[in-house]
Design a protein around this motif. Structure first.
Motif, PDB file in Angstrom:
ATOM      1  N   ASN A 153       0.920  -1.202   0.007  1.00  0.00           N
ATOM      2  CA  ASN A 153      -0.055  -0.046  -0.166  1.00  0.00           C
ATOM      3  C   ASN A 153       0.786   1.206   0.107  1.00  0.00           C
ATOM      4  N   ARG A 158       3.742   6.157   2.072  1.00  0.00           N
ATOM      5  CA  ARG A 158       4.236   7.563   2.056  1.00  0.00           C
ATOM      6  C   ARG A 158       3.725   8.470   3.246  1.00  0.00           C
ATOM      7  N   GLN A 159       2.445   8.054   3.695  1.00  0.00           N
ATOM      8  CA  GLN A 159       2.018   8.769   4.665  1.00  0.00           C
ATOM      9  C   GLN A 159       2.649   8.545   5.784  1.00  0.00           C
ATOM     10  N   ARG A 181       0.463   4.167  -0.677  1.00  0.00           N
ATOM     11  CA  ARG A 181      -0.125   5.419  -0.329  1.00  0.00           C
ATOM     12  C   ARG A 181       0.327   5.512   1.249  1.00  0.00           C
ATOM     13  N   ALA A 182      -0.264   4.360   2.176  1.00  0.00           N
ATOM     14  CA  ALA A 182       0.098   4.399   3.562  1.00  0.00           C
ATOM     15  C   ALA A 182       1.543   4.340   3.872  1.00  0.00           C
TER      16      ALA A 182
END
Ligand code: HEM
Length: 312
Positions: A237, A242-243, A239-240
């Protein structure tokens, strides 16, 4: 129903069934996880709360975790030249090193010690022997079958390997000429409890070994499995991931290392860990419980001595 058993009726369901494998592996079930409810059960939990796993004690081992995380990063960097790294293996070493240093005061990953002591194979055999279905646990008159199937001799062999390992370490520890380590490890704490115990609160050497064994059996694989899944989910994931990285940078923009004191600020990281537990519970069926009296739950009458299995 799980809440009824584990919260509302916690006390009547506090005991553990005396599993055939646990009796062999854990010094007649005198460890924390498998001991039946009673005065000894209370005694060792009190030792856990006050001595072994108090906040102060857990914090005192912060330097071990920091050093081992740093070694983990070096191991990853050292191996990443062909752009592949066996992270599962590195996380297992990390978890084993932290537990070994906290419990026994030193790690066993140098100079081939990890393989020489066969930790991984010992723990794998352990999980298999404990996790499997044992007919004698449900039909005690059929316990003899474990001798025929070879289950009993496997139990004896695994038990003896750990027992010998602990004996050597305890002997080394009791040597008066031994060099002192920086912090008391859990073996020191248990030997202190043993030395200072009043008569009604004594611990035998087998009790000490049973508790040490619990820490290994319960603390090594669980930790590395959670870390392994958390990293796998983050890789799957982006996106997770990066966050999570952005959260680190926003909280400690200047420094290179995150310290344990910073962790309370990491809300997104905490959510990742909770989500990992939800998706991949490392212990998917909890340790069985056994009722010590009749209980009525949701109009079902559950007689004393019932075994309860909770599917996480
Ligand atoms: C992420 C890591 C861990 C996970 C997911 C985990 C999970 C669990 C679970 C599900 C249980 C069973 C509770 C029950 O059925 O009542 C348990 C019990 C236990 N765990 Fe862990 N554990 C972890 C780390 C550790 C560590 C590091 C240690 C020791 C240093 C440890 C020591 C124990 C002990 C002694 C018990 C038995 C407690 C009792 O019977 O009251 N665990 N753990």
């Amino acid at each position: 129903m799980a809440k009824e058993v584990m919260k509302t009726h916690d006390l009547p369901f506090s005991s553990r069934p005396q599993l055939f494998s646990a009796k062999w592996l854990f010094y007649d079930s005198t460890d924390i996880a498998f001991s039946p409810y009673g005065s000894y059960w209370r005694h060792i939990r009190k030792i856990c709360i006050l001595e072994l796993l108090s906040t102060k004690r857990v914090e005192s081992f912060g330097f071990v975790r920091a050093e081992e995380v740093s070694r983990l990063i070096h191991r990853i960097e050292a191996e990443s030249s062909p752009r592949t790294v066996n992270l599962s293996e590195k996380l297992r070493l990390y978890a084993n090193d932290v537990i070994c240093r906290v419990v026994l005061g030193r790690n066993f990953s140098q100079a081939g010690d990890y393989d020489r002591h066969g930790f991984h194979s010992m723990l794998e055999e352990f999980q298999e022997l404990l996790g499997g279905f044992s007919i004698g646990d449900f039909f005690p008159s059929m316990e003899f079958i474990h001798t025929i199937t070879g289950h009993k001799s496997r139990l004896e062999k695994t038990f003896r390997r750990f027992d010998k390992f602990f004996d050597e370490l305890i002997e080394e520890r009791l040597d008066p000429g031994r060099k002192k380590t920086r912090e008391k490890d859990l073996l020191d704490v248990l030997l202190d409890v043993q030395k200072n115990a009043s008569s009604e609160m004594s611990l035998t050497m087998n009790n000490v070994k049973a508790i040490l064994l619990d820490m290994f059996a319960a603390g090594t694989d669980t930790t590395s499995i959670v870390l392994d899944w958390a990293m796998t989910e983050l890789i799957m994931n982006p996106r997770a991931m990066r966050q999570a990285q952005a959260e680190v940078r926003s909280i400690i923009p200047q420094r290179e290392l995150v310290s344990e004191k910073d962790l309370h600020q990491f809300d997104y990281l905490k959510a990742i860990i909770k989500e990992t537990f939800r998706l991949h519970p490392p212990v998917s069926v909890l340790l069985p419980r056994k009722s010590i009296q009749d209980v009525t739950i949701d109009e079902y009458e559950i007689p004393a001595k019932s075994q309860v299995f909770v599917n996480v």
